[in-house]
Write a protein that holds these residues in place. Structure first.
Motif, PDB file in Angstrom:
ATOM      1  N   TYR A  50      -0.936   9.604   4.811  1.00 57.38           N
ATOM      2  CA  TYR A  50      -0.518   9.079   4.650  1.00 57.38           C
ATOM      3  C   TYR A  50       1.290   7.743   4.877  1.00 57.38           C
ATOM      4  CZ  TYR A  50      -0.378   3.670   4.465  1.00 57.38           C
ATOM      5  OH  TYR A  50       0.339   2.059   3.489  1.00 57.38           O
ATOM      6  N   LEU A  51       1.185   8.599   4.032  1.00 55.85           N
ATOM      7  CA  LEU A  51       3.141   8.516   3.374  1.00 55.85           C
ATOM      8  C   LEU A  51       3.866   8.365   4.892  1.00 55.85           C
ATOM      9  CD1 LEU A  51       3.375   9.490   0.104  1.00 55.85           C
ATOM     10  CD2 LEU A  51       3.138   7.412   0.495  1.00 55.85           C
ATOM     11  N   LEU A  52       3.797  10.043   5.113  1.00 58.37           N
ATOM     12  CA  LEU A  52       4.557  10.531   6.368  1.00 58.37           C
ATOM     13  C   LEU A  52       3.994   9.270   7.585  1.00 58.37           C
ATOM     14  CD1 LEU A  52       6.116  13.123   8.022  1.00 58.37           C
ATOM     15  CD2 LEU A  52       4.086  14.052   8.310  1.00 58.37           C
ATOM     16  N   LYS A  53       2.866   8.764   8.362  1.00 56.56           N
ATOM     17  CA  LYS A  53       2.488   8.254   8.660  1.00 56.56           C
ATOM     18  C   LYS A  53       3.011   7.211   9.117  1.00 56.56           C
ATOM     19  CE  LYS A  53      -1.749  10.946  10.469  1.00 56.56           C
ATOM     20  NZ  LYS A  53      -2.648  11.027   9.581  1.00 56.56           N
ATOM     21  N   ALA A  54       3.377   6.583   7.350  1.00 52.84           N
ATOM     22  CA  ALA A  54       3.706   5.013   7.169  1.00 52.84           C
ATOM     23  C   ALA A  54       5.538   5.096   7.099  1.00 52.84           C
ATOM     24  CB  ALA A  54       3.155   4.186   5.657  1.00 52.84           C
ATOM     25  N   ASN A  55       5.619   6.508   6.941  1.00 53.78           N
ATOM     26  CA  ASN A  55       7.420   5.691   6.782  1.00 53.78           C
ATOM     27  C   ASN A  55       8.164   7.300   7.443  1.00 53.78           C
ATOM     28  OD1 ASN A  55      10.095   5.322   6.458  1.00 53.78           O
ATOM     29  ND2 ASN A  55       9.845   4.106   4.897  1.00 53.78           N
ATOM     30  N   MET A  63       7.719  14.435  -3.508  1.00 53.96           N
ATOM     31  CA  MET A  63       7.479  13.471  -4.273  1.00 53.96           C
ATOM     32  C   MET A  63       8.425  12.611  -5.019  1.00 53.96           C
ATOM     33  SD  MET A  63       5.034  12.574  -2.278  1.00 53.96           S
ATOM     34  CE  MET A  63       4.980  10.981  -3.239  1.00 53.96           C
ATOM     35  N   GLN A  64       9.443  13.385  -6.065  1.00 60.47           N
ATOM     36  CA  GLN A  64      10.243  13.231  -7.336  1.00 60.47           C
ATOM     37  C   GLN A  64      10.549  12.412  -6.071  1.00 60.47           C
ATOM     38  OE1 GLN A  64      10.939  16.896  -9.172  1.00 60.47           O
ATOM     39  NE2 GLN A  64      10.352  15.411 -11.311  1.00 60.47           N
ATOM     40  N   ALA A  65      12.244  12.944  -5.470  1.00 62.29           N
ATOM     41  CA  ALA A  65      13.198  12.464  -3.870  1.00 62.29           C
ATOM     42  C   ALA A  65      11.785  11.484  -4.061  1.00 62.29           C
ATOM     43  CB  ALA A  65      13.433  13.018  -3.073  1.00 62.29           C
ATOM     44  N   LEU A  66      11.120  10.652  -3.385  1.00 64.50           N
ATOM     45  CA  LEU A  66      10.470  10.179  -2.461  1.00 64.50           C
ATOM     46  C   LEU A  66      10.155   8.329  -3.542  1.00 64.50           C
ATOM     47  CD1 LEU A  66       9.436   8.442   0.296  1.00 64.50           C
ATOM     48  CD2 LEU A  66       7.137   9.321  -0.551  1.00 64.50           C
ATOM     49  N   HIS A  67       9.872   8.886  -4.317  1.00 71.72           N
ATOM     50  CA  HIS A  67       9.616   8.192  -5.826  1.00 71.72           C
ATOM     51  C   HIS A  67      10.752   7.247  -5.802  1.00 71.72           C
ATOM     52  CE1 HIS A  67       8.686   6.524  -9.825  1.00 71.72           C
ATOM     53  NE2 HIS A  67       7.510   6.345  -8.878  1.00 71.72           N
ATOM     54  N   ARG A  68      12.054   8.304  -6.430  1.00 75.49           N
ATOM     55  CA  ARG A  68      13.453   7.805  -6.482  1.00 75.49           C
ATOM     56  C   ARG A  68      14.189   6.807  -4.996  1.00 75.49           C
ATOM     57  NH1 ARG A  68      14.634  11.817  -8.654  1.00 75.49           N
ATOM     58  NH2 ARG A  68      15.158  12.734  -6.708  1.00 75.49           N
ATOM     59  N   ASP A  69      13.306   7.255  -3.924  1.00 77.80           N
ATOM     60  CA  ASP A  69      13.977   6.479  -2.685  1.00 77.80           C
ATOM     61  C   ASP A  69      13.163   5.525  -1.974  1.00 77.80           C
ATOM     62  OD1 ASP A  69      15.532   6.062  -0.581  1.00 77.80           O
ATOM     63  OD2 ASP A  69      14.595   7.668   0.796  1.00 77.80           O
ATOM     64  N   ARG A  72       0.809  -1.509  -0.179  1.00 78.45           N
ATOM     65  CA  ARG A  72       0.305   0.195  -0.320  1.00 78.45           C
ATOM     66  C   ARG A  72       0.721   1.433  -0.087  1.00 78.45           C
ATOM     67  NH1 ARG A  72      -3.526  -0.964   3.637  1.00 78.45           N
ATOM     68  NH2 ARG A  72      -4.395  -1.209   2.806  1.00 78.45           N
ATOM     69  N   TYR A  73       2.382   1.539   0.881  1.00 83.23           N
ATOM     70  CA  TYR A  73       3.022   2.737   0.854  1.00 83.23           C
ATOM     71  C   TYR A  73       3.542   2.475   0.095  1.00 83.23           C
ATOM     72  CZ  TYR A  73       6.672   5.222   1.983  1.00 83.23           C
ATOM     73  OH  TYR A  73       7.637   6.648   1.936  1.00 83.23           O
ATOM     74  N   GLU A  74       3.789   1.536  -1.148  1.00 77.67           N
ATOM     75  CA  GLU A  74       4.252   1.523  -2.873  1.00 77.67           C
ATOM     76  C   GLU A  74       3.759   2.282  -3.586  1.00 77.67           C
ATOM     77  OE1 GLU A  74       6.640  -1.563  -3.271  1.00 77.67           O
ATOM     78  OE2 GLU A  74       7.847  -1.127  -2.030  1.00 77.67           O
ATOM     79  N   ARG A  75       2.344   1.657  -3.915  1.00 79.71           N
ATOM     80  CA  ARG A  75       1.388   2.205  -4.738  1.00 79.71           C
ATOM     81  C   ARG A  75       1.018   3.517  -4.304  1.00 79.71           C
ATOM     82  NH1 ARG A  75      -0.550   4.028  -8.199  1.00 79.71           N
ATOM     83  NH2 ARG A  75      -2.601   3.833  -8.516  1.00 79.71           N
ATOM     84  N   THR A  76       0.972   4.284  -3.330  1.00 80.40           N
ATOM     85  CA  THR A  76       0.730   5.237  -2.620  1.00 80.40           C
ATOM     86  C   THR A  76       1.663   5.969  -3.294  1.00 80.40           C
ATOM     87  OG1 THR A  76      -0.927   4.509  -0.364  1.00 80.40           O
ATOM     88  CG2 THR A  76       0.059   7.351  -0.970  1.00 80.40           C
ATOM     89  N   VAL A  77       2.974   6.066  -3.047  1.00 81.84           N
ATOM     90  CA  VAL A  77       4.348   6.429  -2.795  1.00 81.84           C
ATOM     91  C   VAL A  77       3.752   7.090  -4.858  1.00 81.84           C
ATOM     92  CG1 VAL A  77       6.468   6.524  -4.271  1.00 81.84           C
ATOM     93  CG2 VAL A  77       5.974   5.955  -1.261  1.00 81.84           C
ATOM     94  N   GLN A  78       3.789   6.078  -5.711  1.00 82.67           N
ATOM     95  CA  GLN A  78       2.974   6.246  -6.973  1.00 82.67           C
ATOM     96  C   GLN A  78       1.371   6.715  -7.301  1.00 82.67           C
ATOM     97  OE1 GLN A  78       2.026   1.348  -8.169  1.00 82.67           O
ATOM     98  NE2 GLN A  78       4.408   1.898  -8.673  1.00 82.67           N
ATOM     99  N   ARG A  79       0.816   6.770  -6.391  1.00 85.89           N
ATOM    100  CA  ARG A  79      -0.359   7.564  -6.695  1.00 85.89           C
ATOM    101  C   ARG A  79      -0.190   9.119  -6.375  1.00 85.89           C
ATOM    102  NH1 ARG A  79      -6.568   7.588  -7.147  1.00 85.89           N
ATOM    103  NH2 ARG A  79      -6.970   9.759  -7.133  1.00 85.89           N
ATOM    104  N   ILE A  80       0.499   9.623  -5.421  1.00 82.37           N
ATOM    105  CA  ILE A  80       0.903  10.360  -4.554  1.00 82.37           C
ATOM    106  C   ILE A  80       1.295  11.427  -5.923  1.00 82.37           C
ATOM    107  CG2 ILE A  80       1.831  12.574  -3.211  1.00 82.37           C
ATOM    108  CD1 ILE A  80      -1.762  11.036  -2.543  1.00 82.37           C
ATOM    109  N   SER A  81       2.919  10.534  -6.631  1.00 77.20           N
ATOM    110  CA  SER A  81       3.545  11.216  -7.451  1.00 77.20           C
ATOM    111  C   SER A  81       3.009  11.528  -8.452  1.00 77.20           C
ATOM    112  CB  SER A  81       4.705  10.316  -7.642  1.00 77.20           C
ATOM    113  OG  SER A  81       5.045   9.953  -6.691  1.00 77.20           O
ATOM    114  N   GLY A  82       1.831  10.503  -9.249  1.00 74.00           N
ATOM    115  CA  GLY A  82       1.341  11.162 -10.324  1.00 74.00           C
ATOM    116  C   GLY A  82      -0.011  12.121  -9.483  1.00 74.00           C
ATOM    117  N   GLU A  83      -0.126  12.498  -8.962  1.00 71.51           N
ATOM    118  CA  GLU A  83      -1.374  13.877  -8.456  1.00 71.51           C
ATOM    119  C   GLU A  83      -0.616  15.051  -8.511  1.00 71.51           C
ATOM    120  OE1 GLU A  83      -4.389  13.602  -7.679  1.00 71.51           O
ATOM    121  OE2 GLU A  83      -4.930  11.798  -8.060  1.00 71.51           O
ATOM    122  N   ALA A  84       1.371  14.738  -8.290  1.00 71.17           N
ATOM    123  CA  ALA A  84       2.268  15.524  -7.712  1.00 71.17           C
ATOM    124  C   ALA A  84       2.587  16.219  -9.441  1.00 71.17           C
ATOM    125  CB  ALA A  84       3.077  15.250  -7.038  1.00 71.17           C
TER     126      ALA A  84
END
Length: 192
Positions: free
Chosen positions: A79-84, A153-159, A14-26
């Motif tokens: 959610y991302l902040l709470k998860a990691n 989100m660019q940095a988080l997506h990469r990381d 869920r965390y990885e999918r949310t990173v993808q989704r919020i990256s797309g939103e950004a």
């Protein structure tokens, strides 16, 4: 915010999918914002450019509200902040995003969301502009939030995902070209 028990309640998938989704939103937030900034053309009454500008502003605002919604049932930025938290804070630092300031922006957007933008509150129907004024958010504030989210989100997506976030970099130069074509077709600006 990021304790062992809170991290255990979040699935890596869920965390990885949310990173993808919020990256797309950004990405779309940045793209809409770029287009809005490029809409420095003369509108003629209620023409396409005015309709497009209002539509882009609405799309930008609802997307920002969605990304910043802080609810236990949403997979938002929070959610991302709470998860990691450590990974997101590192990305925010890299992206130039002040998370405390962003939380304040999110709180100020909430009344706009709840009382006029998503819902029409009975009490606020008489003066919806008062909600925007009370929030006190400027174009510069929205730009700061959007560009900060984009960089984060660019940095988080990469990381988090081990790959760069791909997407075209829209520069909005076509807007003036389209306006010039409209003006030429309609004979606007020609000396007669």
């Amino acid at each position: 915010m990021s304790t062992a028990s809170s991290q255990a309640s979040h699935s890596p998938r869920r965390y990885e999918r949310t990173v993808q989704r919020i990256s797309g939103e950004a990405f779309w937030l940045k793209t809409y914002h770029t287009a809005i900034c490029g809409m420095k053309v003369h509108a003629m009454g209620l023409d396409f450019f005015r309709v497009a500008l209002n539509s882009l502003k609405d799309a930008r605002l609802i997307r920002l509200i969605r990304v910043l919604e802080d609810d236990s049932q949403t997979a938002s930025f929070w959610y991302l902040l709470k998860a990691n938290g450590s990974q997101v804070r590192k990305a925010a630092k890299s992206g130039g995003l002040d998370i405390v300031w962003l939380a304040d922006v999110a709180a100020r957007l909430k009344s706009i969301r709840d009382k006029t933008f998503v819902h029409i509150d009975k009490g606020s129907v008489f003066d919806p502009d008062a909600l925007y004024k009370a929030a006190g958010l400027t174009h510069a504030d929205l730009e700061r939030a959007i560009l900060g989210l984009w960089g984060t989100m660019q940095a988080l997506h990469r990381d988090a995902l081990g790959e760069d976030l791909l997407g075209d970099d829209y520069d909005a130069t076509d807007i003036k070209q389209l306006a010039d074509l409209r003006d030429e077709t309609l004979g606007i600006g020609r000396a007669e």
